[in-house]
Write a protein that holds these residues in place. Structure first.
Motif, PDB file in Angstrom:
ATOM      1  N   GLU A  12       0.893  -1.159   0.032  1.00 11.56           N
ATOM      2  CA  GLU A  12       0.075  -0.081   0.014  1.00 11.56           C
ATOM      3  C   GLU A  12       0.755   1.207  -0.048  1.00 11.56           C
ATOM      4  O   GLU A  12       0.811   2.273  -0.667  1.00 11.56           O
ATOM      5  CB  GLU A  12      -0.838   0.007   1.026  1.00 11.56           C
ATOM      6  CG  GLU A  12      -2.076  -0.963   1.116  1.00 11.56           C
ATOM      7  CD  GLU A  12      -2.914  -1.177   2.460  1.00 11.56           C
ATOM      8  OE1 GLU A  12      -2.622  -0.458   3.329  1.00 11.56           O
ATOM      9  OE2 GLU A  12      -3.581  -1.987   2.730  1.00 11.56           O
ATOM     10  N   GLU A  13       1.955   1.070   0.700  1.00  9.01           N
ATOM     11  CA  GLU A  13       2.620   2.362   0.943  1.00  9.01           C
ATOM     12  C   GLU A  13       3.490   2.517  -0.523  1.00  9.01           C
ATOM     13  O   GLU A  13       3.826   3.738  -1.043  1.00  9.01           O
ATOM     14  CB  GLU A  13       3.710   2.328   2.024  1.00  9.01           C
ATOM     15  CG  GLU A  13       3.217   2.238   3.366  1.00  9.01           C
ATOM     16  CD  GLU A  13       4.198   2.018   4.410  1.00  9.01           C
ATOM     17  OE1 GLU A  13       3.913   2.050   5.588  1.00  9.01           O
ATOM     18  OE2 GLU A  13       5.308   1.478   4.179  1.00  9.01           O
ATOM     19  N   VAL A  14       3.830   1.613  -1.197  1.00 13.16           N
ATOM     20  CA  VAL A  14       4.546   1.690  -2.476  1.00 13.16           C
ATOM     21  C   VAL A  14       3.693   2.288  -3.467  1.00 13.16           C
ATOM     22  O   VAL A  14       4.291   3.045  -4.137  1.00 13.16           O
ATOM     23  CB  VAL A  14       5.166   0.389  -2.997  1.00 13.16           C
ATOM     24  CG1 VAL A  14       5.551   0.270  -4.513  1.00 13.16           C
ATOM     25  CG2 VAL A  14       6.201  -0.156  -2.035  1.00 13.16           C
ATOM     26  N   ALA A  15       2.421   2.147  -3.655  1.00 10.94           N
ATOM     27  CA  ALA A  15       1.687   2.536  -4.634  1.00 10.94           C
ATOM     28  C   ALA A  15       0.749   3.560  -4.131  1.00 10.94           C
ATOM     29  O   ALA A  15      -0.506   3.433  -3.787  1.00 10.94           O
ATOM     30  CB  ALA A  15       0.523   1.302  -5.154  1.00 10.94           C
ATOM     31  N   LYS A  16       1.422   4.714  -4.076  1.00  8.67           N
ATOM     32  CA  LYS A  16       0.846   5.968  -3.533  1.00  8.67           C
ATOM     33  C   LYS A  16       1.213   7.059  -4.622  1.00  8.67           C
ATOM     34  O   LYS A  16       2.270   7.048  -5.044  1.00  8.67           O
ATOM     35  CB  LYS A  16       1.366   6.115  -1.927  1.00  8.67           C
ATOM     36  CG  LYS A  16       2.414   6.396  -1.916  1.00  8.67           C
ATOM     37  CD  LYS A  16       2.732   6.793  -0.151  1.00  8.67           C
ATOM     38  CE  LYS A  16       4.118   6.847  -0.157  1.00  8.67           C
ATOM     39  NZ  LYS A  16       4.385   7.057   1.324  1.00  8.67           N
ATOM     40  N   ALA A  17       0.179   8.178  -4.562  1.00 10.77           N
ATOM     41  CA  ALA A  17       0.237   9.264  -5.540  1.00 10.77           C
ATOM     42  C   ALA A  17       1.296  10.181  -4.650  1.00 10.77           C
ATOM     43  O   ALA A  17       1.638  10.096  -3.564  1.00 10.77           O
ATOM     44  CB  ALA A  17      -1.168   9.981  -5.481  1.00 10.77           C
ATOM     45  N   ALA A  62       0.395  17.971 -15.500  1.00  9.90           N
ATOM     46  CA  ALA A  62      -0.294  18.018 -14.436  1.00  9.90           C
ATOM     47  C   ALA A  62      -1.144  16.892 -13.919  1.00  9.90           C
ATOM     48  O   ALA A  62      -1.070  16.085 -12.700  1.00  9.90           O
ATOM     49  CB  ALA A  62      -0.791  19.232 -13.715  1.00  9.90           C
ATOM     50  N   GLU A  63      -1.961  16.524 -14.947  1.00  9.09           N
ATOM     51  CA  GLU A  63      -3.101  15.547 -14.677  1.00  9.09           C
ATOM     52  C   GLU A  63      -2.503  14.310 -14.610  1.00  9.09           C
ATOM     53  O   GLU A  63      -2.761  13.324 -14.038  1.00  9.09           O
ATOM     54  CB  GLU A  63      -4.157  15.673 -16.038  1.00  9.09           C
ATOM     55  CG  GLU A  63      -4.941  16.656 -15.689  1.00  9.09           C
ATOM     56  CD  GLU A  63      -5.916  16.971 -14.602  1.00  9.09           C
ATOM     57  OE1 GLU A  63      -6.264  15.894 -13.943  1.00  9.09           O
ATOM     58  OE2 GLU A  63      -5.736  17.998 -13.826  1.00  9.09           O
ATOM     59  N   TYR A  64      -1.244  14.006 -15.419  1.00  9.85           N
ATOM     60  CA  TYR A  64      -0.599  12.750 -15.389  1.00  9.85           C
ATOM     61  C   TYR A  64       0.133  12.670 -14.066  1.00  9.85           C
ATOM     62  O   TYR A  64       0.045  11.633 -13.364  1.00  9.85           O
ATOM     63  CB  TYR A  64       0.392  12.779 -16.418  1.00  9.85           C
ATOM     64  CG  TYR A  64       1.510  11.607 -16.528  1.00  9.85           C
ATOM     65  CD1 TYR A  64       1.046  10.432 -16.980  1.00  9.85           C
ATOM     66  CD2 TYR A  64       2.606  11.801 -15.669  1.00  9.85           C
ATOM     67  CE1 TYR A  64       1.851   9.249 -17.043  1.00  9.85           C
ATOM     68  CE2 TYR A  64       3.335  10.646 -15.703  1.00  9.85           C
ATOM     69  CZ  TYR A  64       3.118   9.596 -16.298  1.00  9.85           C
ATOM     70  OH  TYR A  64       3.719   8.466 -16.172  1.00  9.85           O
ATOM     71  N   MET A  65       0.576  13.692 -13.431  1.00  5.68           N
ATOM     72  CA  MET A  65       1.357  13.642 -12.272  1.00  5.68           C
ATOM     73  C   MET A  65       0.431  13.336 -10.967  1.00  5.68           C
ATOM     74  O   MET A  65       0.933  12.544 -10.216  1.00  5.68           O
ATOM     75  CB  MET A  65       2.050  15.053 -12.169  1.00  5.68           C
ATOM     76  CG  MET A  65       3.128  15.132 -12.936  1.00  5.68           C
ATOM     77  SD  MET A  65       4.719  13.946 -12.683  1.00  5.68           S
ATOM     78  CE  MET A  65       5.510  14.316 -11.092  1.00  5.68           C
ATOM     79  N   LYS A  66      -0.770  13.754 -11.131  1.00  3.65           N
ATOM     80  CA  LYS A  66      -1.809  13.522 -10.242  1.00  3.65           C
ATOM     81  C   LYS A  66      -2.430  12.078 -10.017  1.00  3.65           C
ATOM     82  O   LYS A  66      -2.444  11.485  -8.952  1.00  3.65           O
ATOM     83  CB  LYS A  66      -2.919  14.434 -10.257  1.00  3.65           C
ATOM     84  CG  LYS A  66      -3.078  16.035 -10.178  1.00  3.65           C
ATOM     85  CD  LYS A  66      -4.133  16.645 -10.484  1.00  3.65           C
ATOM     86  CE  LYS A  66      -3.960  18.022 -10.762  1.00  3.65           C
ATOM     87  NZ  LYS A  66      -5.115  18.686 -11.011  1.00  3.65           N
ATOM     88  N   LYS A  67      -2.220  11.405 -11.223  1.00  2.00           N
ATOM     89  CA  LYS A  67      -2.566   9.936 -11.181  1.00  2.00           C
ATOM     90  C   LYS A  67      -1.482   9.045 -10.933  1.00  2.00           C
ATOM     91  O   LYS A  67      -1.579   7.924 -10.896  1.00  2.00           O
ATOM     92  CB  LYS A  67      -3.322   9.741 -12.433  1.00  2.00           C
ATOM     93  CG  LYS A  67      -4.396  10.733 -12.692  1.00  2.00           C
ATOM     94  CD  LYS A  67      -4.952  10.308 -14.051  1.00  2.00           C
ATOM     95  CE  LYS A  67      -6.435  11.264 -14.549  1.00  2.00           C
ATOM     96  NZ  LYS A  67      -6.878  11.241 -15.889  1.00  2.00           N
ATOM     97  N   LEU A  68      -0.124   9.541 -11.309  1.00  4.46           N
ATOM     98  CA  LEU A  68       0.852   8.663 -11.015  1.00  4.46           C
ATOM     99  C   LEU A  68       0.953   8.146  -9.769  1.00  4.46           C
ATOM    100  O   LEU A  68       1.100   8.720  -8.731  1.00  4.46           O
ATOM    101  CB  LEU A  68       2.163   9.577 -11.459  1.00  4.46           C
ATOM    102  CG  LEU A  68       3.511   9.000 -11.372  1.00  4.46           C
ATOM    103  CD1 LEU A  68       3.576   7.996 -12.723  1.00  4.46           C
ATOM    104  CD2 LEU A  68       4.764   9.749 -11.826  1.00  4.46           C
ATOM    105  N   LYS A  69       1.277   6.965  -9.719  1.00  2.12           N
ATOM    106  CA  LYS A  69       1.678   6.024  -8.428  1.00  2.12           C
ATOM    107  C   LYS A  69       2.835   5.344  -8.238  1.00  2.12           C
ATOM    108  O   LYS A  69       3.086   4.850  -9.081  1.00  2.12           O
ATOM    109  CB  LYS A  69       0.487   5.062  -8.093  1.00  2.12           C
ATOM    110  CG  LYS A  69      -0.822   5.845  -7.617  1.00  2.12           C
ATOM    111  CD  LYS A  69      -1.955   4.913  -7.396  1.00  2.12           C
ATOM    112  CE  LYS A  69      -3.399   5.421  -7.161  1.00  2.12           C
ATOM    113  NZ  LYS A  69      -3.501   6.308  -6.184  1.00  2.12           N
ATOM    114  N   ILE A  70       3.789   5.850  -7.255  1.00  5.83           N
ATOM    115  CA  ILE A  70       5.086   5.194  -7.262  1.00  5.83           C
ATOM    116  C   ILE A  70       5.032   4.384  -5.923  1.00  5.83           C
ATOM    117  O   ILE A  70       4.416   4.677  -4.680  1.00  5.83           O
ATOM    118  CB  ILE A  70       5.962   6.125  -7.388  1.00  5.83           C
ATOM    119  CG1 ILE A  70       6.100   7.280  -6.036  1.00  5.83           C
ATOM    120  CG2 ILE A  70       6.022   6.618  -8.713  1.00  5.83           C
ATOM    121  CD1 ILE A  70       7.449   8.375  -6.179  1.00  5.83           C
TER     122      ILE A  70
END
Length: 295
Positions: A36-41, A287-295
Motif C-alpha cells: 500500500e505504501e509503495v503504490a501511492k500518489a 499535471a493531470e498525469y502527475m496527479k494520477k501517477l503512483k510510485i
C-alpha cells in the motif's frame, strides 16, 4: 453426549487452526502494508518554469496563477531576463507563491555571476537549491574535472547560507571520453557534503543510459529530477523529442519508485517541445498525469 463431544472437538480444532495461522497472518500484514505504501500518489510535484519560457516574460503573475490552478505546488525557476524572481524581489516573489499555495524550491541560474548574492537571496526565502543548468560538451575530461572543483566551491557558498547546490545534466555528460563518462568524473570529483545532482531523466535516456542504474550507483546523490517524457519514435533532434507526459516511451512509475528508494526528494515536470498544443495546455496535461501517477 456424543453430539456435544463432536461439537467441542470441532470448536477446539478451529481454535488450534486459528493459532497456527496467526503467525502467517502477522507475516503477511507488513507486506500488505508495504504494498500500500509503495503504490501511492505523489503529494508534491513541481514545474520547471523554463517549460513556459515564451509565456512567463509576458505576464509572470498571471501565468503562475494558472500553474497553481493546474495542481502544481512547487516551482523551479530559472534565470531569465527578469531574474529568478521575475521582476519581483525575493520576498515579494515568496509572498506571491504563498498566496497561490506554491513554494519555490529551487532555481537554475548563471553560477558565474553574483553567486554569493543569489545564494543569500535564495536562502532568505527558504529555497532549497541553486542549480547549474548547463556546461556543454567539452574537449577533454580535464574540463569536467575543473567543473567538479567549481561545483565544490559553489557548494561551499550554498552550505554557508544554509541551502544546497546541484548540477543538472544533459546528454553530453553521458557520452564516453577516453573510456570514461563525464558524469562519473563530476560525481566522483564532487564532495557529497557540498554537491547534489538533479537528474534530467529525459536526457539520461537520450544519452543511451539507464536512469535507475545511475540512481542506484549513486544513491542519495540525485535529490531532484526532471520528469520529462520522450517521443516513442524520436528524431535526430533531441530538442524536439520532448512530449506530453504519459504519451512517450519513459516508464515513470517504475523509474520514480527507484528514485524515491534512492534518495530523490523533488519531482519537477519539464517539457521543451509541445507537439499537441500550447505550452500552457501541455503543462495542464502534465499535471493531470502527475496527479494520477503512483510510485
Amino acid at each position: 453426549m456424543k453430539n456435544k463431544r463432536r461439537e467441542f472437538l470441532k470448536i477446539s480444532s478451529n481454535i488450534v487452526a486459528g493459532f497456527a495461522l496467526a503467525p502467517v497472518a502477522c507475516k503477511l500484514m507488513p507486506k500488505e502494508k508495504e504494498t500500500e505504501e509503495v503504490a501511492k500518489a505523489l503529494k508534491e510535484f513541481g514545474l520547471q518554469l523554463y517549460t513556459l519560457r515564451d509565456d512567463m516574460p509576458k505576464d509572470p503573475q498571471g501565468v503562475l496563477k494558472q500553474v497553481a490552478s493546474f495542481g502544481y505546488n512547487q516551482i523551479e525557476s530559472y534565470e531569465g531576463p527578469q531574474g529568478m524572481f521575475w521582476g519581483m524581489t525575493n520576498k515579494d516573489f515568496k509572498k506571491y507563491m504563498d498566496d497561490l499555495g506554491m513554494k519555490i524550491v529551487s532555481s537554475h541560474c548563471d553560477i558565474t555571476k553574483d553567486f554569493e548574492k543569489k545564494a543569500a537571496d535564495a536562502a532568505e526565502i527558504g529555497m532549497k537549491y541553486l542549480i547549474c543548468p548547463w556546461k556543454g560538451p567539452q574537449k577533454s575530461l580535464d574540463d569536467f574535472k575543473k567543473f567538479a572543483d567549481e561545483f565544490n566551491e559553489k557548494g561551499r557558498i550554498c552550505k554557508q547560507n544554509g541551502i544546497r547546490f546541484a548540477y543538472h545534466n544533459h546528454d553530453y555528460s553521458f557520452k564516453a571520453m577516453d573510456g570514461q563518462l563525464p558524469q562519473d568524473v563530476m560525481m566522483t570529483g564532487t564532495d557529497p557534503e557540498l554537491v547534489d545532482f538533479e537528474m534530467d531523466i529525459y536526457w539520461v535516456v537520450a544519452g543511451g543510459q539507464d536512469p535507475e542504474a545511475w540512481m542506484k550507483k549513486y544513491k542519495n546523490r540525485f535529490r531532484l529530477c526532471h520528469v520529462k517524457d520522450r517521443n516513442k519514435t524520436p528524431g535526430e533532434d533531441n530538442g524536439k523529442n520532448s512530449i506530453d507526459l504519459g504519451t512517450g516511451s519513459i516508464e515513470f512509475s517504475k523509474i520514480l519508485k527507484t528514485a524515491r528508494d534512492n534518495g530523490m526528494e523533488y519531482y519537477i515536470v519539464e517539457q521543451e517541445f509541445y507537439p499537441n498544443g500550447t505550452p500552457l495546455e501541455a503543462v495542464k496535461v502534465d499535471a493531470e498525469y502527475m496527479k494520477k501517477l503512483k510510485i
